[in-house]
Design a protein around this motif. Structure first.
Motif, short mmCIF file in Angstrom:
data_model
loop_
_atom_site.label_atom_id
_atom_site.label_comp_id
_atom_site.label_asym_id
_atom_site.label_seq_id
_atom_site.Cartn_x
_atom_site.Cartn_y
_atom_site.Cartn_z
N PHE A 182 2.34 -3.93 -14.31
CA PHE A 182 2.60 -2.50 -14.13
C PHE A 182 1.68 -1.61 -14.98
O PHE A 182 1.75 -0.40 -14.90
CB PHE A 182 4.07 -2.20 -14.44
N GLY A 183 0.84 -2.23 -15.82
CA GLY A 183 -0.11 -1.45 -16.60
C GLY A 183 0.38 -0.98 -17.95
O GLY A 183 -0.23 -0.12 -18.58
N MET A 184 1.50 -1.55 -18.43
CA MET A 184 2.04 -1.16 -19.73
C MET A 184 1.50 -2.02 -20.86
O MET A 184 1.91 -1.90 -22.01
CB MET A 184 3.58 -1.25 -19.69
N LEU A 185 0.59 -2.92 -20.52
CA LEU A 185 0.02 -3.85 -21.49
C LEU A 185 -1.44 -4.03 -21.13
O LEU A 185 -1.78 -4.27 -19.97
CB LEU A 185 0.75 -5.20 -21.38
N VAL A 214 -5.38 -7.15 -12.05
CA VAL A 214 -4.24 -6.89 -11.17
C VAL A 214 -4.78 -6.26 -9.90
O VAL A 214 -5.58 -5.31 -9.95
CB VAL A 214 -3.21 -5.95 -11.84
N ARG A 215 -4.36 -6.79 -8.75
CA ARG A 215 -4.80 -6.24 -7.48
C ARG A 215 -3.58 -5.93 -6.61
O ARG A 215 -2.64 -6.72 -6.54
CB ARG A 215 -5.72 -7.24 -6.74
N LEU A 216 -3.63 -4.76 -5.97
CA LEU A 216 -2.58 -4.31 -5.06
C LEU A 216 -3.20 -4.13 -3.69
O LEU A 216 -4.12 -3.30 -3.54
CB LEU A 216 -1.96 -3.00 -5.56
N ASP A 217 -2.74 -4.89 -2.72
CA ASP A 217 -3.26 -4.81 -1.35
C ASP A 217 -4.79 -4.93 -1.34
O ASP A 217 -5.48 -4.21 -0.63
CB ASP A 217 -2.81 -3.50 -0.70
N GLY A 218 -5.29 -5.85 -2.18
CA GLY A 218 -6.72 -6.13 -2.20
C GLY A 218 -7.55 -5.22 -3.09
O GLY A 218 -8.75 -5.46 -3.28
N THR A 219 -6.93 -4.18 -3.66
CA THR A 219 -7.66 -3.23 -4.50
C THR A 219 -7.42 -3.53 -5.97
O THR A 219 -6.27 -3.71 -6.39
CB THR A 219 -7.20 -1.78 -4.20
N ILE A 222 -6.60 -2.70 -9.45
CA ILE A 222 -5.94 -1.56 -10.11
C ILE A 222 -5.81 -1.80 -11.61
O ILE A 222 -5.05 -1.10 -12.28
CB ILE A 222 -4.55 -1.28 -9.48
N THR A 223 -6.58 -2.76 -12.14
CA THR A 223 -6.44 -3.15 -13.55
C THR A 223 -6.61 -1.97 -14.49
O THR A 223 -5.97 -1.89 -15.54
CB THR A 223 -7.48 -4.24 -13.90
N GLY A 224 -7.46 -1.02 -14.13
CA GLY A 224 -7.73 0.11 -15.01
C GLY A 224 -6.79 1.29 -14.84
O GLY A 224 -6.90 2.27 -15.57
N LEU A 225 -5.85 1.20 -13.91
CA LEU A 225 -4.96 2.34 -13.64
C LEU A 225 -3.81 2.41 -14.65
O LEU A 225 -3.29 1.38 -15.08
CB LEU A 225 -4.37 2.26 -12.24
N SER A 226 -3.40 3.63 -14.99
CA SER A 226 -2.21 3.84 -15.83
C SER A 226 -0.96 3.51 -15.02
O SER A 226 -1.00 3.47 -13.79
CB SER A 226 -2.15 5.30 -16.28
N ARG A 230 -0.26 3.85 -10.99
CA ARG A 230 0.22 2.71 -10.18
C ARG A 230 1.44 3.11 -9.35
O ARG A 230 1.61 2.63 -8.23
CB ARG A 230 0.52 1.50 -11.08
N VAL A 231 2.28 3.97 -9.90
CA VAL A 231 3.41 4.48 -9.11
C VAL A 231 2.88 5.24 -7.90
O VAL A 231 3.35 5.06 -6.76
CB VAL A 231 4.34 5.38 -9.96
N ARG A 232 1.88 6.08 -8.12
CA ARG A 232 1.30 6.83 -7.00
C ARG A 232 0.60 5.90 -6.00
O ARG A 232 0.52 6.22 -4.81
CB ARG A 232 0.31 7.88 -7.54
N ALA A 233 0.13 4.75 -6.47
CA ALA A 233 -0.52 3.78 -5.58
C ALA A 233 0.51 2.98 -4.78
O ALA A 233 0.14 2.26 -3.85
CB ALA A 233 -1.41 2.83 -6.39
N GLY A 234 1.81 3.09 -5.17
CA GLY A 234 2.84 2.43 -4.38
C GLY A 234 3.70 1.42 -5.11
O GLY A 234 4.45 0.66 -4.49
#
Length: 236
Positions: free
Chosen positions: A52-55, A62-67, A69-73, A77-81
């Motif tokens: 979830f990006g808290m660490l 970390v990948r979400l639907d192939g993207t 997202i390791t650098g996202l806050s 990540r909530v906005r990404a789904g």
């Protein structure tokens, strides 16, 4: 091969200097329930927080639907789904049930009434108590508010950290039934759970973690049937 819908891949990291996770991989496919189990201190919740990006990770991604997202806050990540329900501090106790659900829709600028009705259909007791302060509810009802609030974001994947912590066996069974219903709508669910045997019974996939590492990964059914897993983690 295509990635799972959500994957924390070969994650290594911790808080400050010491690593808690060591080359740990967890993932979930669309419409699947994946559970992370293991002894206390195994790093289960840490793995969830890393996804979830808290660490911050030292290695892995970390990948979400192939993207990637390791650098996202976490907020991004909530906005990404990604919907995340932490184990504690997951409701606003002074607000009503309905206000809690409305807070869950903070990222939306469309009409939320249909989603709110879907949450009330899933958790009928919340409809009855919609005007009551969430802090006055039972432990199981508060967990329903927390899950409902996460669903108000219309997440593409739902992450639950110890959803049945501190509730009675009857309430635990009811929460698991609701979790199955959510998964049937197509939302992948990744959860950490202390009640390992019961969680694996509803899981499509299970990860047994020990000391921040994957010890076993298989279907829930296979892990329940594995003599080593039963003896070491499920009480025989």
């Amino acid at each position: 091969m295509a990635d799972p819908y959500l994957i924390g891949d070969a994650m290594t990291g911790g808080y400050g200097g010491a690593d808690i996770l060591h080359d740990c991989t967890i993932s979930v496919e669309r419409g699947e329930i994946a559970v992370i189990v293991g002894p206390n201190g195994a790093g289960k919740s840490t793995a969830m927080k890393a996804v979830f990006g808290m660490l911050q990770l030292r290695k892995g991604m970390v990948r979400l639907d192939g993207t990637d997202i390791t650098g996202l806050s976490p907020q991004a990540r909530v906005r990404a789904g990604m919907g995340f329900v932490p184990q504690t501090g997951n409701i606003f106790p002074g607000m009503t049930v309905e206000e809690n659900l409305e807070m869950g829709a903070f990222i939306r600028d469309d009409d939320i009434s249909d989603t709110r009705e879907q949450v009330f259909d899933l958790f009928p007791i919340l409809r009855d108590k919609r005007a009551q302060a969430a802090g006055e509810l039972s432990g199981g009802q508060r967990q329903q508010v927390a899950v409902g609030r996460a669903l108000m974001t219309k997440p593409k994947v739902l992450m639950l950290d110890e959803p049945t912590a501190g509730v009675s066996p009857i309430v635990m069974d009811e929460l698991f039934d609701r979790i199955i219903e959510v998964a049937r709508t197509g939302i992948p669910i990744l959860m950490v759970e202390q009640n390992a045997r019961q969680a694996l019974e509803i899981a499509d996939k299970g990860f047994v973690m020990v000391q921040g590492r994957n010890r076993y990964t298989d279907t829930g059914k296979a892990l329940l049937a594995d003599p080593e897993v039963r003896k070491s983690f499920l009480g025989g």
